[in-house]
Write an enzyme that holds these catalytic residues in place. Sequence first.
Site, PDB file in Angstrom:
ATOM      1  CG  ASP A  18      26.894   1.522 -11.935  1.00  0.00           C
ATOM      2  OD1 ASP A  18      27.646   2.406 -12.130  1.00  0.00           O
ATOM      3  OD2 ASP A  18      25.780   1.686 -12.599  1.00  0.00           O
ATOM      4  CB  SER A  76      26.504   3.432 -15.309  1.00  0.00           C
ATOM      5  OG  SER A  76      25.065   3.134 -14.947  1.00  0.00           O
TER       6      SER A  76
END
Length: 634
Positions: free
Chosen positions: A502, A387
């Site tokens: 993610d 991320s």
Amino acid sequence: MDPETSGTDFFDRQNIVSGRGRGRRRRTMLFLVESFTDPDGPDSGAALDFLASTEVFGGLDREALRSLLAHLDPVHVEAGDDVETGSALLLVGHGRVEVVSGDGTRSERAPGQVVDAAALLGGREEGTRVRALRDSMLLALSATAFEAFAQRRPAALLGLCRQLVRLSARTDEPRPDVRSAGTVAVLAAGRDPVPADFVPALVEALARHGTVAVLSRDRIDDALGRGAADVEPADPRNGAVVARLQQAEQRHRFVVYVADADAGAWTRRCLRQADRVLVVGRAGADPAAGAAAAGLDDRPADLVLLHPPGTARPTGTARWLAARRIEVHHHVREGRAADFARLARHVAGVARGLVLGGGGMRGFAHLGVMKALDDLGIEIDAVAGTSIGAIMAGLRAAGLDHDARLETSVGAMVRQGSMVPVTLPLVSYSSGRKVTRLLREVPVFEWEIEDLWLPYFCISASLRDAREVVHDRGPTWRAIRASISLPGVYPPVPDRGDLLVDGGVLNNIPVDVMRTRLRAGRLLAVDLAPEEDPGPTPVFGETLSGWRVLAERLRRGRAPLHAPPLPDVLVRGLMLAGSRGDRTRLAASPGTVLLRPPVGAGGLLDFKAGPALVEPAYRYSHDMLSGSDLLGPV
């Protein structure tokens, strides 16, 4: 005195070497003694010194060791071959072997370690397989020889049995990490030869970690006679060559084997001897495999691409990787000591890996951590992240300094306004168009991952297969775009029939992946989850209308509801879901240095508050690492 234990004076070397010795045992003992003796120094009982240093025979006195030597048989195994274990105790004399237990657990044995201490006690596990990772010599003590030794040395038997029982009871304990290289083969990756100045520069860098010997065809021929480097394993002269190589490995921390330009006998021997293979090429040359590299077959190797001094960015690395089985690739600028030092740390097993966790705008704290590492002179040799950690790690991998990393981050995530502009929320809160554009506008993110200066990967998660996806090839911007695709905030990224979100869903701090990639070394992980994260205090009940929240925000003169925005709820939920897995992975990664810099209490997508986290994270990291040996000498 027992003639078999009276030392090297017992041997008539000339007769034995010429094949006229009076028995097999004398020839065997001569080979063992000479295998551990410095050919340029006095015979100091090096074979007994070696036995005394091992984990199984270390408790025996000198006379018992001399007697034991007469009962050990050398077993030579070529790299890749299986070892016939039988009922003998096997001790690694030279080389390295891998033990695969019946349940698939793999472990390695280095010189001085026992393959299976339970063999003589009748407790060898069924299904155990032993394979030589490189040309190795094992010392075998059969059950019959063990009984003969016990009859001759009953006083020493008790101590040896204690050692065997102790080692047998430790079969489930982890063995010392032996994955750092002791022997390195260097050969040309392409048709051009390895540059003449490469090996001296590598040796100079390796010398910081231990003594180094260099063995080439010419050096072996000079020591043992013309043509010695070309003898095959079945040749009677092979014993002298093996002894010479083993003596060099015994005396030095590293031995660099310089292969020929072709795949002849000496090159094949270099490959069999090597713990790690470096295939070396010039970045701008033809990437087609040369004759020497063709001898690798399917063996994995490290690719070293040499660049002219002052090269701004590598290019074309993917072509070199396409036709080879490469574990790690290294970009090295010729004449740049820091690049050779990084390569040497990877070879020596002391490379440092940096793993940056996800956490929205808290990722600005990563900039402070990296600045502290720079100021303390702690070099980082591989980077990874998930991320926001994928973004910051990418900036580091591209070679940007602190000022450039900070300017790039502020320019993309602060000056451009909100990173999550609202769209009709049928698939996600934001369309992802703006964040994709911003990633593509960062110049270094237009590079291929293979062309980044440091080894790099980032993590996303597959919605189709519920598995983590490791990105270490292809456009950097696209890999990061997948890694930051917060479910519900940004739309998933299509990828060959899959949808990627993610990576924090499954692995927010991928220390386990880095440990595998780094093979041996030290890890520094940065966790952006604070010890306590209370978040905003809610002032609403069990139900909450979005229209009410909007109305309260539009009314002037009244305090708005303390309800977290939807993206913030999604991000906090994501971090909460992965926190247990993060703790488990960190606990299972002994030796990993964990930093938890202060991250404030702002909204996780309020990137305007991010730059304020840089300085506190810098002070925290500098204080934690200053004067510390947590990551080894700086």
